[in-house]
Design a protein around this motif. Structure first.
Motif, PDB file in Angstrom:
ATOM      1  N   MET A   1     -16.105 -12.352   3.211  1.00  0.00           N
ATOM      2  CA  MET A   1     -15.567 -11.215   2.498  1.00  0.00           C
ATOM      3  C   MET A   1     -15.839  -9.956   3.314  1.00  0.00           C
ATOM      4  N   LYS A   2     -14.809  -9.168   3.488  1.00  0.00           N
ATOM      5  CA  LYS A   2     -14.950  -7.920   4.238  1.00  0.00           C
ATOM      6  C   LYS A   2     -14.550  -6.762   3.327  1.00  0.00           C
ATOM      7  N   ILE A   3     -15.419  -5.749   3.253  1.00  0.00           N
ATOM      8  CA  ILE A   3     -15.124  -4.536   2.485  1.00  0.00           C
ATOM      9  C   ILE A   3     -14.892  -3.423   3.502  1.00  0.00           C
ATOM     10  N   ARG A   4     -13.774  -2.700   3.332  1.00  0.00           N
ATOM     11  CA  ARG A   4     -13.518  -1.583   4.228  1.00  0.00           C
ATOM     12  C   ARG A   4     -12.720  -0.498   3.527  1.00  0.00           C
ATOM     13  N   LEU A   5     -12.795   0.690   4.101  1.00  0.00           N
ATOM     14  CA  LEU A   5     -12.028   1.825   3.623  1.00  0.00           C
ATOM     15  C   LEU A   5     -10.551   1.561   3.879  1.00  0.00           C
ATOM     16  N   LEU A   6      -9.726   1.838   2.878  1.00  0.00           N
ATOM     17  CA  LEU A   6      -8.285   1.641   3.041  1.00  0.00           C
ATOM     18  C   LEU A   6      -7.647   2.890   3.642  1.00  0.00           C
ATOM     19  N   HIS A   7      -6.554   2.685   4.364  1.00  0.00           N
ATOM     20  CA  HIS A   7      -5.832   3.753   5.047  1.00  0.00           C
ATOM     21  C   HIS A   7      -4.357   3.688   4.656  1.00  0.00           C
ATOM     22  N   GLU A   8      -3.606   4.647   5.145  1.00  0.00           N
ATOM     23  CA  GLU A   8      -2.172   4.710   4.838  1.00  0.00           C
ATOM     24  C   GLU A   8      -1.451   3.405   5.147  1.00  0.00           C
ATOM     25  N   CYS A   9      -1.844   2.728   6.204  1.00  0.00           N
ATOM     26  CA  CYS A   9      -1.183   1.471   6.574  1.00  0.00           C
ATOM     27  C   CYS A   9      -1.424   0.362   5.550  1.00  0.00           C
ATOM     28  N   ASP A  10      -2.380   0.568   4.642  1.00  0.00           N
ATOM     29  CA  ASP A  10      -2.684  -0.412   3.599  1.00  0.00           C
ATOM     30  C   ASP A  10      -1.940  -0.129   2.295  1.00  0.00           C
ATOM     31  N   ALA A  11      -1.097   0.890   2.286  1.00  0.00           N
ATOM     32  CA  ALA A  11      -0.458   1.337   1.044  1.00  0.00           C
ATOM     33  C   ALA A  11       0.324   0.227   0.354  1.00  0.00           C
ATOM     34  N   GLU A  12       1.037  -0.579   1.102  1.00  0.00           N
ATOM     35  CA  GLU A  12       1.872  -1.609   0.473  1.00  0.00           C
ATOM     36  C   GLU A  12       1.031  -2.700  -0.198  1.00  0.00           C
ATOM     37  N   VAL A  13      -0.012  -3.175   0.457  1.00  0.00           N
ATOM     38  CA  VAL A  13      -0.850  -4.208  -0.170  1.00  0.00           C
ATOM     39  C   VAL A  13      -1.669  -3.612  -1.312  1.00  0.00           C
ATOM     40  N   TYR A  14      -2.062  -2.345  -1.165  1.00  0.00           N
ATOM     41  CA  TYR A  14      -2.768  -1.662  -2.242  1.00  0.00           C
ATOM     42  C   TYR A  14      -1.858  -1.543  -3.468  1.00  0.00           C
ATOM     43  N   ARG A  15      -0.606  -1.160  -3.250  1.00  0.00           N
ATOM     44  CA  ARG A  15       0.350  -1.001  -4.353  1.00  0.00           C
ATOM     45  C   ARG A  15       0.487  -2.317  -5.127  1.00  0.00           C
ATOM     46  N   VAL A  16       0.555  -3.427  -4.419  1.00  0.00           N
ATOM     47  CA  VAL A  16       0.703  -4.738  -5.071  1.00  0.00           C
ATOM     48  C   VAL A  16      -0.482  -5.033  -5.986  1.00  0.00           C
ATOM     49  N   ILE A  17      -1.693  -4.856  -5.490  1.00  0.00           N
ATOM     50  CA  ILE A  17      -2.863  -5.185  -6.314  1.00  0.00           C
ATOM     51  C   ILE A  17      -3.051  -4.159  -7.427  1.00  0.00           C
ATOM     52  N   ARG A  18      -2.729  -2.921  -7.167  1.00  0.00           N
ATOM     53  CA  ARG A  18      -2.825  -1.875  -8.191  1.00  0.00           C
ATOM     54  C   ARG A  18      -1.865  -2.173  -9.349  1.00  0.00           C
ATOM     55  N   LEU A  19      -0.634  -2.521  -9.019  1.00  0.00           N
ATOM     56  CA  LEU A  19       0.340  -2.839 -10.070  1.00  0.00           C
ATOM     57  C   LEU A  19      -0.072  -4.098 -10.840  1.00  0.00           C
ATOM     58  N   GLU A  20      -0.643  -5.069 -10.145  1.00  0.00           N
ATOM     59  CA  GLU A  20      -1.152  -6.269 -10.817  1.00  0.00           C
ATOM     60  C   GLU A  20      -2.230  -5.889 -11.825  1.00  0.00           C
ATOM     61  N   ALA A  21      -3.139  -5.025 -11.408  1.00  0.00           N
ATOM     62  CA  ALA A  21      -4.215  -4.583 -12.298  1.00  0.00           C
ATOM     63  C   ALA A  21      -3.652  -3.904 -13.540  1.00  0.00           C
TER      64      ALA A  21
END
Length: 166
Positions: A1-21
């Motif tokens: 498991m890797k924890i890291r700060l998200l950046h603009e390039c992560d917006a699409e995968v972030y959007r997917v998990i955010r909408l799932e939540a």
């Protein structure tokens, strides 16, 4: 498991998990799926440009499986405070310590911010597992807000407000 700060390039995968939540647990967030699913991807990218906000992601190999955001207050009289918001771990990954890693990562970052003294969060009172996680990380309940969130016509949820002093 890797924890890291998200950046603009992560917006699409972030959007997917955010909408799932938001879709799977509407009672746990003040935002709604209906509000956020119509937002353009640029608004999600903008979140990562916000100074004073730090969104961390938990990655299982290349898959984003958990998120949490630490937001420092912007008003001068509140700059000693920050809030943890948007905490979510995919249901199939719960119980593996990912939530604790995310919260502790956010708290570690909070302790590095000059002048930051305390971190707040709110959690639905009936969410026993989340409250247990936050208590384990050192948060304390300081109050309960009755009917804090309303879903539909008559479905209310109380929120426990929690704080940790750094």
């Amino acid at each position: 498991m890797k924890i890291r700060l998200l950046h603009e390039c992560d917006a699409e995968v972030y959007r997917v998990i955010r909408l799932e939540a938001l879709k799977n647990h509407p009672e746990a967030f003040s935002s709604s799926y209906e509000q956020e699913h119509v937002r353009p991807i640029e608004q999600f990218r903008e979140r990562f440009r916000n100074e004073g906000a730090y969104t961390f992601g938990a990655f299982d190999h290349e898959a984003l499986v958990g998120i949490v955001t630490l937001v420092r207050e912007s008003h001068d009289k509140l700059r000693h405070r920050a809030n943890i918001v948007g905490m979510y771990v995919k249901s199939e990954k719960r119980g593996q310590g990912i939530g604790k890693l995310l919260v502790n990562t956010a708290l570690h970052r909070a302790r590095q911010i000059e002048g930051l003294e305390q971190v707040y969060l709110s959690v639905i009172s009936s969410n026993v597992s989340a409250k247990k996680l936050y208590l384990t990380c050192g948060f304390q309940v300081f109050g309960t807000e009755k009917n804090a969130l309303k879903l539909g016509e008559n479905n209310y949820f109380d929120e426990d407000h929690m704080v940790i002093f750094l």
